[in-house]
Design an enzyme around this catalytic site. Structure first.
Site, PDB file in Angstrom:
ATOM      1  N   LYS A 187       4.281 -11.419   1.800  1.00 55.34           N
ATOM      2  CA  LYS A 187       5.012 -10.499   2.666  1.00 55.34           C
ATOM      3  C   LYS A 187       4.046  -9.942   3.703  1.00 55.34           C
ATOM      4  CE  LYS A 187       5.698  -6.369   3.176  1.00 55.34           C
ATOM      5  NZ  LYS A 187       5.712  -6.433   4.646  1.00 55.34           N
ATOM      6  N   GLU A 263      -6.955  -3.990  -2.054  1.00 58.60           N
ATOM      7  CA  GLU A 263      -7.924  -3.789  -0.969  1.00 58.60           C
ATOM      8  C   GLU A 263      -7.360  -2.669  -0.113  1.00 58.60           C
ATOM      9  OE1 GLU A 263     -10.785  -5.164  -0.652  1.00 58.60           O
ATOM     10  OE2 GLU A 263     -10.654  -6.831  -2.063  1.00 58.60           O
ATOM     11  N   CYS A 297     -10.435  -1.562   8.130  1.00 59.59           N
ATOM     12  CA  CYS A 297     -10.777  -0.773   6.939  1.00 59.59           C
ATOM     13  C   CYS A 297     -12.281  -0.565   6.875  1.00 59.59           C
ATOM     14  CB  CYS A 297     -10.288  -1.489   5.694  1.00 59.59           C
ATOM     15  SG  CYS A 297     -10.872  -3.186   5.618  1.00 59.59           S
ATOM     16  N   GLU A 395      -8.895   8.132   7.556  1.00 59.01           N
ATOM     17  CA  GLU A 395      -9.152   6.940   8.382  1.00 59.01           C
ATOM     18  C   GLU A 395      -8.640   7.197   9.790  1.00 59.01           C
ATOM     19  OE1 GLU A 395      -7.174   3.734   6.203  1.00 59.01           O
ATOM     20  OE2 GLU A 395      -8.938   2.520   6.617  1.00 59.01           O
TER      21      GLU A 395
HETATM   22  P1  NAP Z   1       0.303  -0.112   4.992  1.00 55.89           P
HETATM   23  O1  NAP Z   1       1.218   0.757   5.718  1.00 55.89           O
HETATM   24  O2  NAP Z   1      -0.154   0.306   3.642  1.00 55.89           O
HETATM   25  O3  NAP Z   1       1.018  -1.544   4.926  1.00 55.89           O
HETATM   26  C1  NAP Z   1       0.384  -2.653   4.348  1.00 55.89           C
HETATM   27  C2  NAP Z   1       1.447  -3.611   3.867  1.00 55.89           C
HETATM   28  O4  NAP Z   1       2.209  -2.977   2.831  1.00 55.89           O
HETATM   29  C3  NAP Z   1       2.453  -4.009   4.950  1.00 55.89           C
HETATM   30  O5  NAP Z   1       2.814  -5.339   4.749  1.00 55.89           O
HETATM   31  C4  NAP Z   1       3.615  -3.072   4.657  1.00 55.89           C
HETATM   32  O6  NAP Z   1       4.841  -3.539   5.113  1.00 55.89           O
HETATM   33  C5  NAP Z   1       3.576  -3.075   3.156  1.00 55.89           C
HETATM   34  N1  NAP Z   1       4.325  -1.968   2.551  1.00 55.89           N
HETATM   35  C6  NAP Z   1       4.542  -0.734   3.044  1.00 55.89           C
HETATM   36  N2  NAP Z   1       5.304  -0.024   2.163  1.00 55.89           N
HETATM   37  C7  NAP Z   1       5.577  -0.849   1.126  1.00 55.89           C
HETATM   38  C8  NAP Z   1       6.335  -0.723  -0.064  1.00 55.89           C
HETATM   39  N3  NAP Z   1       6.975   0.402  -0.380  1.00 55.89           N
HETATM   40  N4  NAP Z   1       6.417  -1.781  -0.900  1.00 55.89           N
HETATM   41  C9  NAP Z   1       5.784  -2.935  -0.603  1.00 55.89           C
HETATM   42  N5  NAP Z   1       5.059  -3.122   0.514  1.00 55.89           N
HETATM   43  C10 NAP Z   1       4.948  -2.088   1.365  1.00 55.89           C
HETATM   44  O7  NAP Z   1      -1.035  -0.412   5.797  1.00 55.89           O
HETATM   45  P2  NAP Z   1      -1.164  -0.934   7.287  1.00 55.89           P
HETATM   46  O8  NAP Z   1      -0.931   0.218   8.184  1.00 55.89           O
HETATM   47  O9  NAP Z   1      -0.379  -2.167   7.505  1.00 55.89           O
HETATM   48  O10 NAP Z   1      -2.687  -1.380   7.293  1.00 55.89           O
HETATM   49  C11 NAP Z   1      -3.706  -0.500   7.481  1.00 55.89           C
HETATM   50  C12 NAP Z   1      -4.336  -0.097   6.156  1.00 55.89           C
HETATM   51  O11 NAP Z   1      -4.828  -1.254   5.492  1.00 55.89           O
HETATM   52  C13 NAP Z   1      -5.548   0.794   6.358  1.00 55.89           C
HETATM   53  O12 NAP Z   1      -5.546   1.821   5.409  1.00 55.89           O
HETATM   54  C14 NAP Z   1      -6.715  -0.152   6.118  1.00 55.89           C
HETATM   55  O13 NAP Z   1      -7.892   0.473   5.706  1.00 55.89           O
HETATM   56  C15 NAP Z   1      -6.160  -1.035   5.060  1.00 55.89           C
HETATM   57  N6  NAP Z   1      -6.900  -2.304   4.997  1.00 55.89           N
HETATM   58  C16 NAP Z   1      -7.741  -2.512   3.947  1.00 55.89           C
HETATM   59  C17 NAP Z   1      -8.487  -3.677   3.880  1.00 55.89           C
HETATM   60  C18 NAP Z   1      -9.424  -3.911   2.737  1.00 55.89           C
HETATM   61  O14 NAP Z   1      -9.824  -5.058   2.571  1.00 55.89           O
HETATM   62  N7  NAP Z   1      -9.776  -2.932   1.944  1.00 55.89           N
HETATM   63  C19 NAP Z   1      -8.370  -4.637   4.892  1.00 55.89           C
HETATM   64  C20 NAP Z   1      -7.512  -4.389   5.968  1.00 55.89           C
HETATM   65  C21 NAP Z   1      -6.774  -3.214   5.987  1.00 55.89           C
HETATM   66  P3  NAP Z   1       5.472  -2.977   6.501  1.00 55.89           P
HETATM   67  O15 NAP Z   1       4.676  -3.555   7.564  1.00 55.89           O
HETATM   68  O16 NAP Z   1       6.858  -3.462   6.496  1.00 55.89           O
HETATM   69  O17 NAP Z   1       5.377  -1.482   6.436  1.00 55.89           O
END
Ligand code: NAP
Length: 491
Positions: A187, A263, A297, A395
């Site tokens: 997804k 992650e 991240c 962040e």
């Molecule tokens: P996010 O809002 O947590 O979304 C990540 C993924 O989760 C998206 O595909 C999102 O779908 C999905 N999601 C959201 N709510 C969900 C739910 N209730 N059930 C299942 N899936 C759900 O994060 P983001 O804004 O896309 O990405 C930024 C974050 O990712 C930052 O905090 C960054 O630090 C972190 N990140 C971490 C790493 C690492 O390796 N540690 C690498 C890259 C990014 P939708 O798009 O439909 O909301």
């Protein structure tokens, strides 16, 4: 922008299959629902993709469960060859894939191309790991019997990816899952489905059997992932995204006691000691801050600089960041693209305002660019940032570098560790002894010592504390997709 690049962009978008991939077939979402994908540099729609719901999730689960046994039984070399083929195809198509990524995500094309190549490397790496899955055999300590340990695929896995690295965060999960013999349901983030659809097409062309990989694009992540997480046939969840959503998914995974890899978010400190090579430190800080427009991240979120070099460092960093060209990522020479959406930009704006209200001084930037369409925010350097400022705790996810001074190493280590996050930390020093002390004392899964980038498929990527569970890449990356089975032999 020239007509030619317009046409090229159109073509690149047109070529992507706009369907849900389920059981090897591209199909519309049940009920025919669709949603529009936007270009963050223009705020205009690029195209529409299916908006999957619970029914589509069930169909994908049926496909993944149905394909699991045969897929697990394939020869490791065959799985490795599929990954190797996909690696070659990605490298061959890197230019188009880079333009596609820039269109839906915003980063400059050169950076998109780097991500595409970085993403492809996970396939090459795990192509080589597929044939190295080993086990164990030993005589029991009392000499009676043997202990045999084998490693088998965990089973069907749900892989949830973020928008900031739309392809690499996918290959980092798909690579080891394919190598291990797990079927997958991916997804992608709703903002960046096209890169994942293009990747799925490539994997099919590389020989991945039908049903092994399903892709569900949706604006309703809860409706799609909820039923999957409560389906007893799912065995594994690998998630990259925010700590907030990760926490919720861990709770949801408890019902079926799923194996989880997380992650999550970061709040990386970047420490510049008084003996640092300043040129190297400024270079490293600029990369650690500006890679992916600060939407990483691993982005340096807090810069702790020794008081004796703070003025020189801040001035040079401001000069470097201030000279970067902001614009549409597909235009020549652009180094800083737009943020992903208005919500992302508003958050950056809010954090900068909060810091300034608390006493921070704006050296460059400091306010959103409203003189053009899209979600642009300029490179920003803030000095004299007080420790109470929210952006030192949260962040930022944007091109903002807050500088705080320190007086000694103990203070710098305490400041760096004063966070619930622990993904990565950066240290700049010319002293080996000091560098080792920092590397050992910092609470982070990764440390960049005189380096502003740590990511490589050959190393274990991941965080401690609330930055996550498990590691992606390196020789341990495949372990996340393998179960140990021990057989007691009476011989
Ligand atoms: P996010 O809002 O947590 O979304 C990540 C993924 O989760 C998206 O595909 C999102 O779908 C999905 N999601 C959201 N709510 C969900 C739910 N209730 N059930 C299942 N899936 C759900 O994060 P983001 O804004 O896309 O990405 C930024 C974050 O990712 C930052 O905090 C960054 O630090 C972190 N990140 C971490 C790493 C690492 O390796 N540690 C690498 C890259 C990014 P939708 O798009 O439909 O909301």
């Amino acid at each position: 922008m020239s007509d030619l690049s317009d046409k090229r962009e159109q073509l690149v978008v047109e070529r992507v299959p706009k369907g849900l991939l389920i059981g090897g077939k591209w199909r519309p979402a049940s009920g025919g629902r669709e949603y529009e994908v936007e270009d963050p540099s223009t705020a205009q729609p690029l195209c529409a993709v299916p908006d999957a719901g619970a029914e589509d999730a069930h169909a994908a689960m049926d496909a993944a469960a149905g394909a699991q046994a045969a897929w697990a039984a394939t020869a490791p070399r065959e799985r490795g060859e599929i990954l190797r083929n996909a690696f070659e195809l990605i490298v061959e198509r890197q230019d188009d894939l880079a333009v596609l990524m820039t269109l839906e995500m915003g980063k400059p094309v050169a950076e998109s191309r780097s991500e595409i190549l970085y993403a492809a490397e996970f396939f090459r790496w795990f192509a080589e790991e597929a044939v190295r899955i080993d086990g164990g055999w030993k005589t029991a300590p009392d000499g009676n019997g043997r202990i045999w340990v084998m490693r088998q695929p965990v089973g069907p896995a749900l892989l949830i990816t973020p928008w900031n690295f739309p392809t690499a965060m996918g290959t980092r999960k798909i690579g080891p899952a394919v190598a291990a013999g797990c079927t997958m349901i991916v997804k992608p983030a709703h903002q960046t489905p096209l890169s994942m659809l293009a990747l799925a097409e490539i994997l099919g062309q590389a020989g991945l059997p039908d049903g092994v990989l399903s892709v569900l694009t949706t604006t309703r992540p809860g409706d799609v992932c909820g039923p999957l997480l409560s389906d007893e046939r799912l065995r594994k969840l690998s998630f990259t995204g925010s700590t907030q959503v990760g926490r919720k998914l861990i709770e949801q995974s408890a019902g079926n006691v799923l194996r989880t890899s997380m992650e999550l978010g970061g709040n990386a400190p970047l420490i510049v000691c008084e003996d640092a090579d300043l040129e190297r430190a400024v270079e490293g800080a600029a990369i650690a801050k500006m890679r992916n427009i600060g939407e990483a991240c691993t982005a340096a979120n807090r810069m702790y600089v020794h008081a004796s070099v703070a003025e020189a460092f801040t001035g040079r960093l401001a000069e470097k960041l201030g000279s970067m060209v902001v614009g549409r990522g597909s235009e020549d020479g652009v180094q800083v693209g737009p943020l992903i959406d208005e919500a992302g930009r508003s958050k950056v704006d809010e954090l900068v305002r909060d810091a300034v209200a608390a006493g921070a001084r704006v050296v460059i930037g400091g306010a959103p660019l409203h003189d053009r369409p899209g979600y642009f925010y300029p490179p920003t350097v803030l000095a004299d940032v007080p420790l109470s400022a929210r952006l030192l705790k949260e962040e930022i996810f944007g091109p903002v570098a807050p500088v705080v001074t320190f007086d000694n190493d103990d203070q710098a280590i305490a400041l760096a560790n004063d966070t619930v996050f622990g993904l990565v930390a950066y240290v700049f020093t010319e002293s080996l002894r000091r560098g080792v002390r920092y590397a050992e004392s910092l609470e982070a899964g990764m440390v960049g010592l005189n380096k502003g980038v740590v990511s490589t498929p050959a190393a274990p990527f991941g965080g401690v504390k609330q930055s996550g569970l498990g590691r992606e890449g390196g020789t341990v990356g495949i372990d996340e997709y393998l179960e140990l089975k021990y057989v007691a032999l009476d011989v």
